[in-house]
Every structure is written in structure tokens, then in C-alpha cells.
Design a protein around this motif. Structure first.
Motif, PDB file in Angstrom:
ATOM      1  N   ARG A  16     -17.762   4.160 -53.424  1.00 53.35           N
ATOM      2  CA  ARG A  16     -17.176   5.334 -52.779  1.00 53.35           C
ATOM      3  C   ARG A  16     -18.161   6.503 -52.726  1.00 53.35           C
ATOM      4  O   ARG A  16     -18.217   7.245 -51.752  1.00 53.35           O
ATOM      5  N   ASP A  17     -18.967   6.662 -53.763  1.00 53.81           N
ATOM      6  CA  ASP A  17     -19.924   7.760 -53.821  1.00 53.81           C
ATOM      7  C   ASP A  17     -21.066   7.624 -52.806  1.00 53.81           C
ATOM      8  O   ASP A  17     -21.770   8.590 -52.554  1.00 53.81           O
ATOM      9  N   ARG A  18     -21.228   6.448 -52.209  1.00 59.06           N
ATOM     10  CA  ARG A  18     -22.354   6.220 -51.295  1.00 59.06           C
ATOM     11  C   ARG A  18     -21.948   5.935 -49.858  1.00 59.06           C
ATOM     12  O   ARG A  18     -22.811   5.790 -48.996  1.00 59.06           O
ATOM     13  N   ILE A  19     -20.682   5.867 -49.553  1.00 56.90           N
ATOM     14  CA  ILE A  19     -20.251   5.383 -48.236  1.00 56.90           C
ATOM     15  C   ILE A  19     -20.722   6.229 -47.058  1.00 56.90           C
ATOM     16  O   ILE A  19     -20.824   5.722 -45.956  1.00 56.90           O
ATOM     17  N   PHE A  20     -21.021   7.502 -47.274  1.00 58.08           N
ATOM     18  CA  PHE A  20     -21.487   8.342 -46.176  1.00 58.08           C
ATOM     19  C   PHE A  20     -23.010   8.383 -46.086  1.00 58.08           C
ATOM     20  O   PHE A  20     -23.568   9.054 -45.227  1.00 58.08           O
ATOM     21  N   GLY A  34     -24.673  -0.203 -41.651  1.00 58.58           N
ATOM     22  CA  GLY A  34     -24.258   0.859 -42.542  1.00 58.58           C
ATOM     23  C   GLY A  34     -24.346   2.242 -41.927  1.00 58.58           C
ATOM     24  O   GLY A  34     -24.523   3.223 -42.634  1.00 58.58           O
ATOM     25  N   LEU A  35     -24.208   2.350 -40.618  1.00 63.30           N
ATOM     26  CA  LEU A  35     -24.330   3.657 -39.967  1.00 63.30           C
ATOM     27  C   LEU A  35     -22.998   4.294 -39.575  1.00 63.30           C
ATOM     28  O   LEU A  35     -22.937   5.483 -39.326  1.00 63.30           O
ATOM     29  N   GLY A  36     -21.928   3.540 -39.547  1.00 65.11           N
ATOM     30  CA  GLY A  36     -20.652   4.044 -39.041  1.00 65.11           C
ATOM     31  C   GLY A  36     -20.130   5.277 -39.734  1.00 65.11           C
ATOM     32  O   GLY A  36     -19.820   6.289 -39.097  1.00 65.11           O
ATOM     33  N   LEU A  37     -20.014   5.252 -41.046  1.00 69.30           N
ATOM     34  CA  LEU A  37     -19.465   6.401 -41.758  1.00 69.30           C
ATOM     35  C   LEU A  37     -20.453   7.554 -41.827  1.00 69.30           C
ATOM     36  O   LEU A  37     -20.054   8.716 -41.873  1.00 69.30           O
ATOM     37  N   ILE A  39     -22.461   8.393 -39.366  1.00 71.37           N
ATOM     38  CA  ILE A  39     -22.308   9.039 -38.065  1.00 71.37           C
ATOM     39  C   ILE A  39     -20.986   9.803 -38.003  1.00 71.37           C
ATOM     40  O   ILE A  39     -20.934  10.931 -37.490  1.00 71.37           O
ATOM     41  N   ALA A  40     -19.915   9.227 -38.535  1.00 69.77           N
ATOM     42  CA  ALA A  40     -18.627   9.927 -38.569  1.00 69.77           C
ATOM     43  C   ALA A  40     -18.752  11.234 -39.343  1.00 69.77           C
ATOM     44  O   ALA A  40     -18.235  12.276 -38.916  1.00 69.77           O
ATOM     45  N   GLU A  46     -20.937  18.173 -39.548  1.00 64.91           N
ATOM     46  CA  GLU A  46     -22.070  18.940 -39.024  1.00 64.91           C
ATOM     47  C   GLU A  46     -21.828  19.475 -37.607  1.00 64.91           C
ATOM     48  O   GLU A  46     -22.214  20.595 -37.304  1.00 64.91           O
ATOM     49  N   LYS A  47     -21.206  18.707 -36.754  1.00 60.39           N
ATOM     50  CA  LYS A  47     -21.003  19.139 -35.362  1.00 60.39           C
ATOM     51  C   LYS A  47     -19.752  19.998 -35.171  1.00 60.39           C
ATOM     52  O   LYS A  47     -19.723  20.889 -34.342  1.00 60.39           O
ATOM     53  N   HIS A  48     -18.683  19.694 -35.938  1.00 65.97           N
ATOM     54  CA  HIS A  48     -17.409  20.371 -35.719  1.00 65.97           C
ATOM     55  C   HIS A  48     -16.980  21.282 -36.866  1.00 65.97           C
ATOM     56  O   HIS A  48     -15.933  21.929 -36.777  1.00 65.97           O
ATOM     57  N   GLY A  49     -17.748  21.337 -37.950  1.00 64.49           N
ATOM     58  CA  GLY A  49     -17.410  22.221 -39.066  1.00 64.49           C
ATOM     59  C   GLY A  49     -16.179  21.793 -39.836  1.00 64.49           C
ATOM     60  O   GLY A  49     -15.519  22.611 -40.476  1.00 64.49           O
TER      61      GLY A  49
END
Length: 74
Positions: A16-20, A34-37, A39-40, A46-49
Motif C-alpha cells: 500500500r505504501d508504494r502503489i503510487f 506499474g504506471l496506472g496509479l 498516472i492517476a 498535481e493537475k487538479h489539486g
């Protein structure tokens, strides 16, 4: 806020600590990027605050909470 939950097996704290993290995957080599989360996270935070959180416990399932501001940041 949007919350999405499942009743699956959940995740260990180490996972859980690494999923992003970019390129983190629990799949075997060659079976996932391993890019999905990652990018989410970039889109929501970052884009929407907004904010994105993962709440998960082994044998209890996982919930993702996504918060977006009513007005985009300037």
C-alpha cells in the motif's frame, strides 16, 4: 469525494505504501508496467489539486478515496 471499495483480500502495508510509485507493480517482470496509479495520482493531485488515498487491510478489502476541488486551482 468519490469512494470505490472492494471486498477482496486487501493489501499489506508494504504494498500500500508504494502503489503510487512510478513503475511499482506486484506482477512478474514483463507482465505489467506499474504506471496506472502513478498516472492517476498525477492527474488528481498535481493537475487538479485534489487528493487520492488508499485504505486497505489484509482480509478486509480496499477503498480508494478521490477528492476533487469544486473549482480548479489557478
Amino acid at each position: 469525494m468519490i469512494a470505490i471499495s472492494d471486498n477482496g483480500e486487501g493489501m499489506a502495508e508494504e504494498t500500500r505504501d508504494r502503489i503510487f510509485d512510478p513503475f511499482f507493480t506486484t506482477k512478474p517482470v514483463g507482465k505489467g508496467t506499474g504506471l496506472g496509479l502513478s498516472i492517476a495520482y498525477q492527474i488528481v493531485v498535481e493537475k487538479h489539486g485534489g487528493a487520492i488515498r488508499c485504505l486497505s487491510k489484509l482480509a478486509e478489502g480496499t477503498t480508494f478515496e478521490i477528492e476533487l476541488p469544486l473549482r480548479p486551482p489557478h
